[in-house]
Design an enzyme around this catalytic site. Structure first.
Site, short mmCIF file in Angstrom:
data_model
loop_
_atom_site.label_atom_id
_atom_site.label_comp_id
_atom_site.label_asym_id
_atom_site.label_seq_id
_atom_site.Cartn_x
_atom_site.Cartn_y
_atom_site.Cartn_z
CE LYS A 102 -3.86 -2.10 2.57
NZ LYS A 102 -4.76 -1.94 3.74
CG ASP A 103 3.44 4.48 1.64
OD1 ASP A 103 3.70 5.03 0.57
OD2 ASP A 103 3.55 5.04 2.74
CB ILE A 104 5.63 0.28 -3.19
CG1 ILE A 104 5.03 -1.01 -2.65
CG2 ILE A 104 6.98 0.02 -3.84
CD1 ILE A 104 4.57 -1.97 -3.72
CE1 TYR A 141 2.44 8.42 3.14
CE2 TYR A 141 4.46 9.67 3.46
CZ TYR A 141 3.81 8.46 3.31
OH TYR A 141 4.54 7.29 3.29
#
Length: 253
Positions: A102-104, A141
């Protein structure tokens, strides 16, 4: 929570779990393992340092198309490719067990240097899920009015729409991470506002080819960014492409 300290060649320094190691039946989840890391640290920070050093060399009159590690060291194409392959193998391993990352991104990797006597590859990359990355890189983010910070410029279109995370959305993110490697951690879509990202992606806007990135690798990146999830390659298909290109590249080293 029980804790137990270790001294071993694998550099495991601690492990923690809910339950008791002496009573295995009381352990209900996988233990958390703490390793000692001796290396360059965060991959994104490392790449930024490389880019800064390379820029300084260029200003000084020594133009270079490779990221500088020091006075006589550079990151070459085959080393960047090796790092990408290591990241992809880690993603493939997670998918094998039904785990979606989910956050590569490079900010969620660690990098160290391998002694020449141990491996032909110089850089060792570990894919992590760094809980501190949101604090270390707050500009990566953004939230869209829901108070949930997400890596919007790494996200696949379907994740924007319905918060879907699956192996195909991980592949999309890997493509962005690969782009990060070959740009020495430039910000993806830096000219696009976060709230405009979905509209831009749906109009077909994609990251451009880095100037030092071979066409074959950019083609692999671009395949990761197919609008339809089912049209994106699997990690196995991507790995085959990167491995084949790696073989061809090393013939000229």
């Amino acid at each position: 929570m029980s804790k137990k300290r270790y001294q071993s060649s694998k550099k495991v320094v601690a492990a923690g779990t809910y339950g008791n190691f002496a009573n295995l039946e009381s352990i209900k989840d996988f233990p958390l393992i703490c390793y000692r890391h001796q290396g360059f640290g965060n991959l994104k920070k490392f790449l930024l340092q490389c880019r800064s050093s390379s820029h300084s060399e260029s200003i000084g009159g020594t133009a270079s198309s490779r990221a500088s590690l020091g006075p006589s060291q550079t990151l070459r194409t085959h080393e960047l490719l090796s790092m990408a392959i290591q990241m992809l193998k880690a993603v493939q391993h997670l998918h094998k067990y039904g785990i979606i990352h989910k956050d590569i991104a490079t900010r969620n990797c660690l990098v160290s240097e391998i002694p020449a006597k141990i491996s032909n590859d110089r850089m060792y990359v570990q894919l992590c899920d760094n809980a501190l990355s949101k604090d270390l890189f707050p500009n990566d983010y953004h939230c869209l009015g829901d108070n949930e910070n997400r890596p919007l410029k790494w996200m696949a279109p379907e994740t924007f729409k319905s918060k879907v995370h699956n192996s195909a959305s991980d592949v999309w993110q890997f493509g962005v991470a690969l782009w990060e490697l070959f740009t020495c951690a430039q910000q993806p879509f830096s000219e696009i506002e976060p709230e405009e990202m979905l509209a831009e992606l749906e109009q077909g806007i994609r990251l451009g080819q880095p100037y030092n990135c071979p066409d074959e690798l950019y083609g692999a990146m671009y395949c990761c960014w197919q609008r339809e999830a089912l049209q994106r390659p699997t990690t196995g298909q991507l790995l085959k492409v990167l491995d084949e290109f790696n073989v061809q590249l090393r013939k000229y080293i």
